[in-house]
Design a protein around this motif. Structure first.
Motif, PDB file in Angstrom:
ATOM      1  N   ASP A  53     -39.347 -12.170  61.808  1.00 54.60           N
ATOM      2  CA  ASP A  53     -40.474 -12.728  60.836  1.00 54.60           C
ATOM      3  C   ASP A  53     -40.076 -12.198  59.386  1.00 54.60           C
ATOM      4  OD1 ASP A  53     -41.398 -12.845  63.587  1.00 54.60           O
ATOM      5  OD2 ASP A  53     -43.328 -13.551  62.634  1.00 54.60           O
ATOM      6  N   PRO A  54     -39.250 -12.888  58.738  1.00 53.86           N
ATOM      7  CA  PRO A  54     -39.187 -12.556  57.309  1.00 53.86           C
ATOM      8  C   PRO A  54     -40.057 -12.694  56.465  1.00 53.86           C
ATOM      9  CG  PRO A  54     -37.114 -13.651  58.125  1.00 53.86           C
ATOM     10  CD  PRO A  54     -38.297 -13.808  59.081  1.00 53.86           C
ATOM     11  N   HIS A  55     -41.046 -13.689  56.755  1.00 51.83           N
ATOM     12  CA  HIS A  55     -42.072 -14.155  55.779  1.00 51.83           C
ATOM     13  C   HIS A  55     -41.628 -14.264  54.291  1.00 51.83           C
ATOM     14  CE1 HIS A  55     -45.527 -14.205  58.635  1.00 51.83           C
ATOM     15  NE2 HIS A  55     -44.800 -13.654  59.152  1.00 51.83           N
ATOM     16  N   ILE A  56     -40.525 -15.107  54.045  1.00 52.92           N
ATOM     17  CA  ILE A  56     -40.056 -15.339  52.644  1.00 52.92           C
ATOM     18  C   ILE A  56     -41.237 -15.993  51.922  1.00 52.92           C
ATOM     19  CG2 ILE A  56     -38.299 -16.228  51.105  1.00 52.92           C
ATOM     20  CD1 ILE A  56     -37.289 -13.952  52.832  1.00 52.92           C
ATOM     21  N   GLY A  57     -41.654 -15.376  50.709  1.00 49.75           N
ATOM     22  CA  GLY A  57     -42.655 -16.017  49.922  1.00 49.75           C
ATOM     23  C   GLY A  57     -43.989 -15.266  50.254  1.00 49.75           C
ATOM     24  N   MET A  58     -43.970 -14.405  50.862  1.00 52.60           N
ATOM     25  CA  MET A  58     -45.111 -13.715  51.119  1.00 52.60           C
ATOM     26  C   MET A  58     -45.312 -12.662  49.872  1.00 52.60           C
ATOM     27  SD  MET A  58     -46.473 -10.561  52.348  1.00 52.60           S
ATOM     28  CE  MET A  58     -45.875  -9.831  53.857  1.00 52.60           C
ATOM     29  N   TYR A  59     -46.480 -12.457  49.255  1.00 60.34           N
ATOM     30  CA  TYR A  59     -46.865 -11.571  48.368  1.00 60.34           C
ATOM     31  C   TYR A  59     -47.813 -10.387  48.646  1.00 60.34           C
ATOM     32  CZ  TYR A  59     -48.382 -10.162  43.689  1.00 60.34           C
ATOM     33  OH  TYR A  59     -48.457  -9.188  42.476  1.00 60.34           O
ATOM     34  N   ALA A  60     -47.275  -9.335  48.468  1.00 60.45           N
ATOM     35  CA  ALA A  60     -48.367  -8.034  48.467  1.00 60.45           C
ATOM     36  C   ALA A  60     -48.247  -7.334  47.406  1.00 60.45           C
ATOM     37  CB  ALA A  60     -48.009  -7.360  49.794  1.00 60.45           C
TER      38      ALA A  60
ATOM     39  N   PHE B  73     -38.953  -8.527  68.317  1.00 55.74           N
ATOM     40  CA  PHE B  73     -38.526  -7.695  67.493  1.00 55.74           C
ATOM     41  C   PHE B  73     -39.429  -7.309  66.142  1.00 55.74           C
ATOM     42  CE2 PHE B  73     -35.046  -9.326  69.825  1.00 55.74           C
ATOM     43  CZ  PHE B  73     -33.962  -8.470  69.885  1.00 55.74           C
ATOM     44  N   ARG B  74     -39.327  -6.417  65.466  1.00 56.72           N
ATOM     45  CA  ARG B  74     -40.095  -5.987  64.119  1.00 56.72           C
ATOM     46  C   ARG B  74     -39.455  -6.841  63.188  1.00 56.72           C
ATOM     47  NH1 ARG B  74     -38.988   0.421  64.551  1.00 56.72           N
ATOM     48  NH2 ARG B  74     -40.852   1.250  65.363  1.00 56.72           N
ATOM     49  N   THR B  75     -40.068  -6.694  62.209  1.00 51.52           N
ATOM     50  CA  THR B  75     -39.793  -7.318  60.709  1.00 51.52           C
ATOM     51  C   THR B  75     -39.529  -6.442  59.804  1.00 51.52           C
ATOM     52  OG1 THR B  75     -40.590  -8.777  59.139  1.00 51.52           O
ATOM     53  CG2 THR B  75     -42.410  -7.455  60.428  1.00 51.52           C
ATOM     54  N   LEU B  76     -38.782  -6.734  58.890  1.00 49.09           N
ATOM     55  CA  LEU B  76     -38.413  -6.206  57.478  1.00 49.09           C
ATOM     56  C   LEU B  76     -39.575  -6.068  56.471  1.00 49.09           C
ATOM     57  CD1 LEU B  76     -34.712  -6.651  57.277  1.00 49.09           C
ATOM     58  CD2 LEU B  76     -35.748  -4.471  57.774  1.00 49.09           C
ATOM     59  N   ALA B  77     -40.122  -7.167  56.709  1.00 54.99           N
ATOM     60  CA  ALA B  77     -41.177  -7.515  55.699  1.00 54.99           C
ATOM     61  C   ALA B  77     -42.506  -6.517  55.637  1.00 54.99           C
ATOM     62  CB  ALA B  77     -41.816  -9.039  55.951  1.00 54.99           C
ATOM     63  N   ALA B  78     -42.879  -6.468  54.455  1.00 55.41           N
ATOM     64  CA  ALA B  78     -44.275  -5.785  54.257  1.00 55.41           C
ATOM     65  C   ALA B  78     -45.417  -6.262  54.918  1.00 55.41           C
ATOM     66  CB  ALA B  78     -44.373  -5.399  52.970  1.00 55.41           C
ATOM     67  N   LYS B  79     -46.334  -5.685  54.869  1.00 57.46           N
ATOM     68  CA  LYS B  79     -47.773  -6.532  55.569  1.00 57.46           C
ATOM     69  C   LYS B  79     -48.343  -7.011  54.417  1.00 57.46           C
ATOM     70  CE  LYS B  79     -48.764  -2.254  56.565  1.00 57.46           C
ATOM     71  NZ  LYS B  79     -47.705  -1.618  56.514  1.00 57.46           N
ATOM     72  N   ASP B  80     -49.121  -8.276  54.601  1.00 59.88           N
ATOM     73  CA  ASP B  80     -49.861  -8.733  53.503  1.00 59.88           C
ATOM     74  C   ASP B  80     -51.183  -8.331  53.745  1.00 59.88           C
ATOM     75  OD1 ASP B  80     -50.902 -10.079  55.985  1.00 59.88           O
ATOM     76  OD2 ASP B  80     -50.297 -12.055  55.447  1.00 59.88           O
ATOM     77  N   ALA B  81     -52.250  -8.711  52.797  1.00 57.94           N
ATOM     78  CA  ALA B  81     -53.489  -7.988  52.890  1.00 57.94           C
ATOM     79  C   ALA B  81     -54.303  -8.220  54.200  1.00 57.94           C
ATOM     80  CB  ALA B  81     -54.469  -8.660  51.694  1.00 57.94           C
TER      81      ALA B  81
ATOM     82  N   HIS C  74     -42.836 -12.944  65.923  1.00 57.22           N
ATOM     83  CA  HIS C  74     -44.395 -13.331  65.922  1.00 57.22           C
ATOM     84  C   HIS C  74     -45.094 -12.268  65.957  1.00 57.22           C
ATOM     85  CE1 HIS C  74     -48.047 -15.689  66.131  1.00 57.22           C
ATOM     86  NE2 HIS C  74     -48.422 -15.492  67.277  1.00 57.22           N
ATOM     87  N   ILE C  75     -45.090 -11.049  66.895  1.00 57.98           N
ATOM     88  CA  ILE C  75     -46.025 -10.090  66.965  1.00 57.98           C
ATOM     89  C   ILE C  75     -45.552  -9.086  66.047  1.00 57.98           C
ATOM     90  CG2 ILE C  75     -46.899 -10.501  69.251  1.00 57.98           C
ATOM     91  CD1 ILE C  75     -45.241  -8.695  70.397  1.00 57.98           C
ATOM     92  N   HIS C  76     -44.415  -8.992  65.337  1.00 61.93           N
ATOM     93  CA  HIS C  76     -43.946  -7.956  64.308  1.00 61.93           C
ATOM     94  C   HIS C  76     -44.036  -6.667  64.839  1.00 61.93           C
ATOM     95  CE1 HIS C  76     -45.215 -10.532  60.783  1.00 61.93           C
ATOM     96  NE2 HIS C  76     -45.020 -11.352  61.594  1.00 61.93           N
ATOM     97  N   HIS C  77     -43.842  -6.280  66.140  1.00 61.94           N
ATOM     98  CA  HIS C  77     -43.529  -5.057  66.371  1.00 61.94           C
ATOM     99  C   HIS C  77     -42.689  -5.219  67.583  1.00 61.94           C
ATOM    100  CE1 HIS C  77     -47.342  -5.714  68.718  1.00 61.94           C
ATOM    101  NE2 HIS C  77     -46.774  -5.419  69.957  1.00 61.94           N
ATOM    102  N   SER C  78     -42.081  -4.002  68.097  1.00 60.22           N
ATOM    103  CA  SER C  78     -41.083  -3.905  69.257  1.00 60.22           C
ATOM    104  C   SER C  78     -41.551  -3.795  70.606  1.00 60.22           C
ATOM    105  CB  SER C  78     -40.043  -2.943  68.747  1.00 60.22           C
ATOM    106  OG  SER C  78     -39.121  -2.578  70.123  1.00 60.22           O
ATOM    107  N   LYS C  79     -41.265  -4.605  71.512  1.00 61.27           N
ATOM    108  CA  LYS C  79     -41.932  -4.529  72.874  1.00 61.27           C
ATOM    109  C   LYS C  79     -40.499  -5.045  73.685  1.00 61.27           C
ATOM    110  CE  LYS C  79     -45.185  -7.274  75.152  1.00 61.27           C
ATOM    111  NZ  LYS C  79     -46.270  -8.093  74.752  1.00 61.27           N
ATOM    112  N   LYS C  80     -40.369  -4.461  74.696  1.00 62.67           N
ATOM    113  CA  LYS C  80     -39.178  -4.959  75.695  1.00 62.67           C
ATOM    114  C   LYS C  80     -39.725  -4.917  77.164  1.00 62.67           C
ATOM    115  CE  LYS C  80     -34.033  -4.131  75.962  1.00 62.67           C
ATOM    116  NZ  LYS C  80     -33.249  -3.242  75.599  1.00 62.67           N
TER     117      LYS C  80
END
Ligand SMILES: [Mn+2]
Length: 389
Positions: free
Chosen positions: A140-147, A343-351, A325-331
């Motif tokens: 989930d890179p969420h390119i275009g997200m602003y925080a 898989f986790r994301t490198l993106a920061a959290k939005d509000a 989708h869930i932005h955290h690691s689960k296996k």
């Protein structure tokens, strides 16, 4: 059949077909003359008739009053007398809802025309092994997200996302062995917003966005191009999968088409078409399924793989699902030796995510798969390492 009357509704290609039908008398003769399959020619005529009918032209149904451009017919009532002759007609029209989508599509096509075949073929590097493949799932890179840091504790925008992703990719690629092939997997939600409305399609959540949507779209596409180039430096072949997320239903499809056009002349790059929520990649005894994870429960993914890829299922031993989708690691492992991993994301959290209390770690992994033994190694780049490593 009155082909001549269809002319005002025909595209250039359809006009070519109409000319040929006029010249050769029948659709099948025209198809032969144009060297296209007859069933494709028939389908083109069908599409043209449908489009004409939507514009109000279908003489066999007594519809001969077309509506203006940008409108579509929303209903026609024809009154017939006792002899079956039409004596009156209502034609109702409305603005075409497709018009906006068509405009977006045209903008993308223009963009693609500019970029098609832009990547020139380059000489492949010498690689050490065809027995392994390096897979890089991008969560989930969420390119275009602003925080904004005052609200969420951290700033985030397109250029930060770009630097983080390219730096992390660079590091995991450097650490990985020199495999002949690299698989880049965008797990969906590559783009944060799917259009300039900046709302999610299903829940209508309002999104915090950076800059203009069309600008973000362009930057995102070029970011993926640069990521592929990074992989091309180390690997002889690169295959790319782009999953459809819940934030980018349409822009994910565009991204895949864009990359395919961009690398048109580079035989070392294969871009899988994004046509469904599920993509697969087979490497000898390994089978990888890719999906964003928003539509199917993780528990059901094993059966889905067996059903979608029955033959590959039978011939493989190591089966994986990579999801986002869930932005955290689960296996965990399902029956049939299927390992599902989010898989986790490198993106920061939005509000919104910040307010919901999400605090997952952030990283990017390169996974090494052996043709006979499945996953044998992985290299992980933490967000801190991407920034300071
Ligand atoms: Mn997401």
């Amino acid at each position: 059949m009155d082909y001549a009357g269809l002319r005002p509704y025909a595209s250039e290609r359809q006009l070519e077909l109409l000319d040929a039908i006029e010249a050769y008398g029948t659709v099948s003769a025209a198809a032969k003359a144009l060297d296209i399959a007859e069933r494709n020619a028939r389908r083109m005529v069908q599409t043209l008739r449908k489009n004409a009918a939507q514009q109000g032209y279908s003489p066999e149904h007594h519809m001969t009053k077309p509506v203006p451009d940008g409108f579509v017919v929303s209903g026609v009532s024809t009154y017939y007398n006792d002899e079956g002759q039409p004596v009156g007609q209502w034609v109702k029209s409305r603005l075409s809802q497709d018009d906006r989508l068509v405009k977006i599509r045209e903008a993308i096509d223009d963009m693609m025309a500019e970029y098609k075949g832009k990547a020139r073929p380059t000489k492949p590097p010498k690689t050490a092994s065809e027995d392994i493949v390096v897979a890089i799932p991008i969560g989930d890179p969420h390119i275009g997200m602003y925080a904004w840091h005052e609200e969420t504790g951290e700033n985030f925008n397109v250029s930060i996302a770009r630097e983080d992703l390219l730096s992390a990719m660079n590091q995991v690629i450097k650490a990985s062995p020199s495999a002949h092939k690299c698989l880049i997997v965008n797990l969906g939600d590559f783009f944060h917003a799917d259009n300039s409305d900046a709302r999610t399609a299903r829940s209508g959540h309002s999104l915090d966005v950076d800059s203009r949507w069309s600008h973000v779209l362009k930057l995102g596409c070029m970011l993926m191009v640069d990521a592929v180039h990074l992989a091309l430096k180390k690997h002889a072949e690169v295959e790319v999968i782009n999953a459809i997320g819940n934030h980018d239903d349409h822009s994910s499809v565009m991204l895949a088409s864009f990359l395919d056009a961009y690398f048109h002349n580079e035989p070392r790059v294969t871009v899988q078409p994004t046509t469904s929520k599920f993509n697969y990649f087979r490497f000898h005894k390994c089978l990888i399924g890719v999906t964003h994870g928003d539509t199917v429960k993780h528990m059901a993914l094993g059966e889905l793989m067996a059903a979608d890829k029955a033959e590959d299922w039978g011939e493989t031993e190591f089966r994986y699902w990579y999801v986002g989708h869930i932005h955290h690691s689960k296996k965990f492992e399902l029956r049939g030796s299927v390992i599902v991993e989010s898989f986790r994301t490198l993106a920061a959290k939005d509000a919104w995510h910040s307010g919901q209390g999400y605090r997952a770690g952030r990283d990017l992994n390169a996974i090494v798969l052996h043709k006979d033994f499945g996953e044998v190694a992985r290299y992980r780049c933490d967000i801190r390492m991407a920034r300071y490593g």
